[in-house]
Design a protein around this motif. Structure first.
Motif, PDB file in Angstrom:
ATOM      1  N   ARG A  57       1.927   1.786  18.780  1.00 21.03           N
ATOM      2  CA  ARG A  57       0.660   1.409  18.130  1.00 21.03           C
ATOM      3  C   ARG A  57       0.924   0.549  16.894  1.00 21.03           C
ATOM      4  N   PHE A  58       1.988   0.856  16.152  1.00 15.72           N
ATOM      5  CA  PHE A  58       2.360   0.016  15.006  1.00 15.72           C
ATOM      6  C   PHE A  58       2.665  -1.405  15.482  1.00 15.72           C
ATOM      7  N   GLN A  59       3.441  -1.513  16.568  1.00 21.21           N
ATOM      8  CA  GLN A  59       3.817  -2.814  17.114  1.00 21.21           C
ATOM      9  C   GLN A  59       2.574  -3.601  17.565  1.00 21.21           C
ATOM     10  N   VAL A 115       3.103  -2.568   8.759  1.00 18.46           N
ATOM     11  CA  VAL A 115       1.710  -2.161   8.996  1.00 18.46           C
ATOM     12  C   VAL A 115       1.319  -1.094   7.984  1.00 18.46           C
ATOM     13  N   ASP A 116       0.020  -0.849   7.863  1.00 19.74           N
ATOM     14  CA  ASP A 116      -0.487   0.220   7.003  1.00 19.74           C
ATOM     15  C   ASP A 116      -0.304   1.536   7.753  1.00 19.74           C
ATOM     16  N   ILE A 117       0.850   2.123   7.601  1.00 20.40           N
ATOM     17  CA  ILE A 117       1.283   3.306   8.368  1.00 20.40           C
ATOM     18  C   ILE A 117       0.242   4.410   8.379  1.00 20.40           C
ATOM     19  N   ASP A 118      -0.268   4.772   7.215  1.00 20.21           N
ATOM     20  CA  ASP A 118      -1.153   5.935   7.113  1.00 20.21           C
ATOM     21  C   ASP A 118      -2.486   5.754   7.806  1.00 20.21           C
ATOM     22  N   ASN A 119      -2.850   4.506   8.129  1.00 22.89           N
ATOM     23  CA  ASN A 119      -4.138   4.249   8.777  1.00 22.89           C
ATOM     24  C   ASN A 119      -4.031   3.905  10.255  1.00 22.89           C
ATOM     25  N   ILE A 120      -2.856   4.090  10.833  1.00 25.19           N
ATOM     26  CA  ILE A 120      -2.676   3.899  12.267  1.00 25.19           C
ATOM     27  C   ILE A 120      -2.172   5.192  12.854  1.00 25.19           C
ATOM     28  N   LYS A 121      -3.046   5.915  13.477  1.00 28.28           N
ATOM     29  CA  LYS A 121      -2.690   7.247  14.017  1.00 28.28           C
ATOM     30  C   LYS A 121      -2.332   7.162  15.477  1.00 28.28           C
ATOM     31  N   ILE A 138       0.867  -1.178   0.000  1.00 24.13           N
ATOM     32  CA  ILE A 138       0.000   0.000   0.000  1.00 24.13           C
ATOM     33  C   ILE A 138       0.904   1.228   0.000  1.00 24.13           C
ATOM     34  N   TRP A 139       0.667   2.155  -0.934  1.00 21.91           N
ATOM     35  CA  TRP A 139       1.468   3.392  -0.975  1.00 21.91           C
ATOM     36  C   TRP A 139       1.232   4.180   0.304  1.00 21.91           C
ATOM     37  N   LEU A 156       5.344   7.397   4.758  1.00 22.08           N
ATOM     38  CA  LEU A 156       6.646   6.795   4.487  1.00 22.08           C
ATOM     39  C   LEU A 156       7.368   7.546   3.370  1.00 22.08           C
ATOM     40  N   PHE A 157       6.607   8.134   2.443  1.00 21.77           N
ATOM     41  CA  PHE A 157       7.209   8.959   1.396  1.00 21.77           C
ATOM     42  C   PHE A 157       7.984  10.111   2.035  1.00 21.77           C
TER      43      PHE A 157
END
Length: 170
Positions: free
Chosen positions: A83-85, A164-170, A38-39, A43-44
């Motif tokens: 939260r990512f973990q 993980v889907d970085i942009d969807n975990i705030k 997933i873009w 991360l960009f």
């Protein structure tokens, strides 16, 4: 590919080339039976920082002597990395295998330097055993690629990966 092909680049960053390389990367993953990444816009932003760091030191070690994964923690902060973990542990547990990752192990990167076409950078990474392992690692869910030209016209690439889907975990 000449620098002119990257005319849309802002401040040296070539988003069109970056996204084209990302498409090729996902096509290759699909050929190997691995889910596409997933873009990640966030991360960009991390990869943009890493590309500029590569000018000072072309290495997975940052110019300040830290491992590249430390930028991931610095950028997102320890709380969000927790939260990512947690998300990764919950996701792997739900799939039948509990895996735990440290904040440092949530992120990985491939780097490149030289005059590469969009497909050329992918060929370079596929021909490098370490970069290939990262490229086709099914643990990674989201990612991005950045192409950057410095002031002298040197080209730098960073491909970032996260579990993980970085942009969807705030």
């Amino acid at each position: 590919m000449t620098k002119g092909c990257y005319a849309e680049g802002k401040d040296g960053y070539c988003e069109y080339a970056s996204k084209q390389a990302f498409i090729i990367q996902n096509q290759y993953r699909a050929e190997k039976g691995i889910a596409p990444l997933i873009w990640s816009k966030e991360l960009f932003d991390v990869a943009k920082i890493r590309c500029k760091e590569l000018i000072k030191l072309f290495s997975h070690t940052r110019p300040n002597g830290e491992d590249c994964s430390k930028l991931f923690i610095e950028f997102f902060g320890r709380e969000r990395c927790r939260r990512f973990q947690t998300n990764y542990s919950d996701w792997t547990k739900a799939s039948g295998e509990l895996h735990v990752c440290s904040a440092e192990n949530c992120y990985n990167e491939n780097i490149g330097h030289g005059l590469f076409s969009v497909s050329g950078i992918m060929i370079s990474w596929k021909n490098s055993p370490g970069h290939l392992r990262t490229l086709i690692n099914s643990r990674y869910v989201s990612g991005t690629i950045v192409c950057y030209f410095d002031n002298s016209g040197e080209q730098y690439w960073t491909s970032s990966f996260a579990v993980v889907d970085i942009d969807n975990i705030k």
